[in-house]
Motif scaffolding. Structure first.
Motif, PDB file in Angstrom:
ATOM      1  N   VAL A  35       0.855  -1.202   0.000  1.00  0.00           N
ATOM      2  CA  VAL A  35       0.000   0.000   0.000  1.00  0.00           C
ATOM      3  C   VAL A  35       0.890   1.250   0.000  1.00  0.00           C
ATOM      4  N   TYR A  36       0.632   2.149  -0.943  1.00  0.00           N
ATOM      5  CA  TYR A  36       1.438   3.356  -1.117  1.00  0.00           C
ATOM      6  C   TYR A  36       0.519   4.567  -1.245  1.00  0.00           C
ATOM      7  N   VAL A  37       1.030   5.732  -0.853  1.00  0.00           N
ATOM      8  CA  VAL A  37       0.234   6.952  -0.957  1.00  0.00           C
ATOM      9  C   VAL A  37       1.108   8.072  -1.523  1.00  0.00           C
ATOM     10  N   SER A  38       0.489   9.007  -2.239  1.00  0.00           N
ATOM     11  CA  SER A  38       1.223  10.156  -2.771  1.00  0.00           C
ATOM     12  C   SER A  38       0.244  11.303  -2.998  1.00  0.00           C
ATOM     13  N   ARG A  39       0.793  12.424  -3.442  1.00  0.00           N
ATOM     14  CA  ARG A  39      -0.055  13.559  -3.824  1.00  0.00           C
ATOM     15  C   ARG A  39      -0.111  13.727  -5.342  1.00  0.00           C
ATOM     16  N   LYS A  40       0.123  12.649  -6.064  1.00  0.00           N
ATOM     17  CA  LYS A  40       0.046  12.745  -7.532  1.00  0.00           C
ATOM     18  C   LYS A  40      -1.376  13.109  -7.956  1.00  0.00           C
ATOM     19  N   ASN A  41      -1.492  13.952  -8.961  1.00  0.00           N
ATOM     20  CA  ASN A  41      -2.799  14.240  -9.554  1.00  0.00           C
ATOM     21  C   ASN A  41      -3.026  13.339 -10.768  1.00  0.00           C
ATOM     22  N   LEU A  42      -4.134  13.526 -11.438  1.00  0.00           N
ATOM     23  CA  LEU A  42      -4.492  12.608 -12.532  1.00  0.00           C
ATOM     24  C   LEU A  42      -3.436  12.605 -13.627  1.00  0.00           C
ATOM     25  N   GLU A  43      -2.969  13.783 -14.017  1.00  0.00           N
ATOM     26  CA  GLU A  43      -1.990  13.853 -15.106  1.00  0.00           C
ATOM     27  C   GLU A  43      -0.676  13.183 -14.698  1.00  0.00           C
ATOM     28  N   GLU A  44      -0.265  13.417 -13.471  1.00  0.00           N
ATOM     29  CA  GLU A  44       0.987  12.796 -13.001  1.00  0.00           C
ATOM     30  C   GLU A  44       0.856  11.272 -12.917  1.00  0.00           C
ATOM     31  N   VAL A  82      -3.582   2.372 -21.929  1.00  0.00           N
ATOM     32  CA  VAL A  82      -4.667   2.981 -21.169  1.00  0.00           C
ATOM     33  C   VAL A  82      -6.005   2.843 -21.894  1.00  0.00           C
ATOM     34  N   TYR A  83      -6.983   2.292 -21.189  1.00  0.00           N
ATOM     35  CA  TYR A  83      -8.350   2.189 -21.701  1.00  0.00           C
ATOM     36  C   TYR A  83      -9.282   2.940 -20.763  1.00  0.00           C
ATOM     37  N   TYR A  84     -10.183   3.701 -21.358  1.00  0.00           N
ATOM     38  CA  TYR A  84     -11.122   4.495 -20.570  1.00  0.00           C
ATOM     39  C   TYR A  84     -12.484   3.804 -20.628  1.00  0.00           C
ATOM     40  N   LEU A  85     -13.024   3.425 -19.489  1.00  0.00           N
ATOM     41  CA  LEU A  85     -14.319   2.739 -19.444  1.00  0.00           C
ATOM     42  C   LEU A  85     -15.442   3.781 -19.404  1.00  0.00           C
ATOM     43  N   LEU A  91      -4.453  -0.863 -18.592  1.00  0.00           N
ATOM     44  CA  LEU A  91      -4.888  -0.085 -17.426  1.00  0.00           C
ATOM     45  C   LEU A  91      -6.269   0.469 -17.757  1.00  0.00           C
ATOM     46  N   PHE A  92      -7.234   0.200 -16.900  1.00  0.00           N
ATOM     47  CA  PHE A  92      -8.594   0.669 -17.119  1.00  0.00           C
ATOM     48  C   PHE A  92      -8.883   1.834 -16.175  1.00  0.00           C
ATOM     49  N   ILE A  93      -9.362   2.928 -16.748  1.00  0.00           N
ATOM     50  CA  ILE A  93      -9.715   4.096 -15.937  1.00  0.00           C
ATOM     51  C   ILE A  93     -11.226   4.192 -15.852  1.00  0.00           C
ATOM     52  N   ILE A 113      -8.060  15.077 -19.765  1.00  0.00           N
ATOM     53  CA  ILE A 113      -6.730  14.511 -19.482  1.00  0.00           C
ATOM     54  C   ILE A 113      -6.692  13.035 -19.887  1.00  0.00           C
ATOM     55  N   VAL A 114      -7.731  12.300 -19.482  1.00  0.00           N
ATOM     56  CA  VAL A 114      -7.750  10.865 -19.783  1.00  0.00           C
ATOM     57  C   VAL A 114      -7.729  10.632 -21.295  1.00  0.00           C
ATOM     58  N   GLU A 115      -8.453  11.451 -22.026  1.00  0.00           N
ATOM     59  CA  GLU A 115      -8.521  11.230 -23.480  1.00  0.00           C
ATOM     60  C   GLU A 115      -7.167  11.432 -24.163  1.00  0.00           C
ATOM     61  N   LYS A 116      -6.295  12.208 -23.537  1.00  0.00           N
ATOM     62  CA  LYS A 116      -4.938  12.372 -24.100  1.00  0.00           C
ATOM     63  C   LYS A 116      -4.147  11.067 -24.030  1.00  0.00           C
ATOM     64  N   TYR A 117      -4.442  10.257 -23.013  1.00  0.00           N
ATOM     65  CA  TYR A 117      -3.655   9.047 -22.780  1.00  0.00           C
ATOM     66  C   TYR A 117      -4.345   7.769 -23.260  1.00  0.00           C
TER      67      TYR A 117
END
Lengths: 197, 197
Positions: B106-115, B126-129, B147-149, B163-167
Motif C-alpha cells: 500500500v502506497y500513498v502520494s499527492r500525484k494528480n491525474l496527469e501525473e 490505457v483504456y477508458y471505461l 490499465l482501465f480508468i 486529461i484521460v482522453e490524451k492518454y
C-alpha cells in the motif's frame, strides 16, 4: 424483462443479530451482503426484476432464510454495512416456516433448503453454479426465469448439494477461474443483460 | 499472466482519515473499497498480477492517490471495512509527489491525474471505461497490459476526461446497461480471464 433470482447459502452465517463492525466475524456475513449488493444494484438504481434469497446455516438457531425483493425494497444502499443492517433487523424478529415481512421488500422465515427449493422451483428454473458445470456462455441463451444457487466461500456441503441436484435443471460455471460468490452473480447478470439488449 | 491495472477516480472521496462506520459519508469511500475488492480478490486468493490506483479528489487536501499492489499486499481481506482501514491508514501519513510506502503493498502520494497517467502510461496501455465506448467483447482480444480508468458514481468530470482522453488508447464499454464501478471491474477481469484460459 425476465425475472431472475439468486439463492446464496451461508454455511456459517449467523442467525442472530450481530455487530455491524465485524461482518466477517458473523459467519462471513460480509459475503452475503456483497452478494445482495451485486444481485440487486446497478448504477443509480435497483433491479426490480430480481429477488435474492439467503439461507443462513450458522449457529444453533439455524436455519433461517431471508428474501429480498428488488421490486419492493426501500432505503437500501449497496454498501455492506447498510445491507447488513437490514439482515440484522430481520434476524431480530420471531418467525416460523412462513415468510414474515420485516419491512418493505425484506422477509424472514425458518425455511430450510428443501422448503426453499420446493417453493422457488414453482416459479423459477433452477441452475446450480459450480466450477465444473457447463460454460454459461454456451447455455445462457436458453435460460428462462432462472434461479441461480451458489455457496459462500465454502461452497455447498454434500447434504445441501444432494438436495440442490434434485431441483437443478443444469450445473453451470461462470468463469475459468475460481471466483468469489458476488463476482459470479455480477457475471451471471452481465451475460443475461447482453442477451436482453 | 499479463499484468492488469485499474485507476478509479473518487470525485468526492475524502483525503483525510475517516470513520469506518460511515464509508458512504466519507465521499463514497464504500465504492472505492468495493472496487479494490473486485479488482484484487478471487476465491481464496489475490490476483498478484493486478495493481489498483485510487485518485481521491474530495476536500481541501486533494488530490491524493493510493496504489495497492496485488503482488505485495498482506493482511487485506475483501470486505469493505478491512479495505477502508488500509486506506484510512494511508491517508493519515504525510506524503508528497513521490509514492510513500504505508505498509506491504500500500502506497500513498499527492500525484494528480496527469501525473498518475504520465507514470502509468509508461507501463500500461490505457483504456477508458465509458458507456458509449466500443463493446469490450469486440476489443478484449487485442488488449495487452491494460490499465482501465473509471469513475465512481459520478463518472469523470470534463477536466478529468480531457486529461484521460490524451492518454487513452480506446474508450470501452462493458455492458449494455449502466453498472456500478466495481461491477465493471469484475466484468473486465472476466472477459480477460476467458482469453487467458
Amino acid at each position: 424483462m425476465d425475472r431472475r433470482a439468486f439463492l446464496v447459502v451461508g454455511n456459517t452465517a449467523t442467525t442472530k443479530p450481530f455487530s455491524l463492525n465485524d461482518l466477517p466475524g458473523a459467519g462471513r456475513m460480509d459475503i452475503l451482503c456483497r452478494c445482495i449488493s451485486q444481485a440487486l444494484f446497478i448504477s443509480h438504481g435497483i433491479r426490480k426484476n430480481v429477488d435474492v434469497y439467503l439461507l443462513l446455516l450458522g449457529g444453533c438457531d439455524a436455519p433461517k432464510s431471508i428474501r429480498i425483493a428488488g421490486s419492493e425494497v426501500k432505503r437500501m444502499s449497496p454498501d455492506e454495512r447498510n445491507i447488513a443492517g437490514h439482515i440484522r433487523k430481520a434476524l431480530g424478529i420471531e418467525c416460523g416456516k412462513e415468510w414474515r415481512k420485516v419491512h418493505s421488500g425484506v422477509y424472514v422465515s425458518r425455511k430450510n433448503l428443501e422448503e426453499l427449493l420446493d417453493e422457488l422451483s414453482q416459479s423459477y428454473k433452477v441452475y446450480y453454479l459450480r466450477e465444473d458445470g457447463a460454460d454459461i456462455r454456451e447455455v445462457v441463451g436458453s435460460m428462462k426465469t432462472p434461479l441461480f444457487i451458489l455457496g459462500d466461500h465454502m461452497g455447498l456441503n454434500a447434504d445441501s448439494e444432494r438436495i440442490v441436484e434434485k431441483y437443478a435443471e443444469e450445473i453451470v460455471k461462470v468463469s475459468p477461474i475460481s471466483l468469489m460468490a458476488e463476482q459470479c452473480i455480477a457475471i451471471v447478470h452481465y451475460e443475461l443483460d447482453r442477451l436482453d439488449s
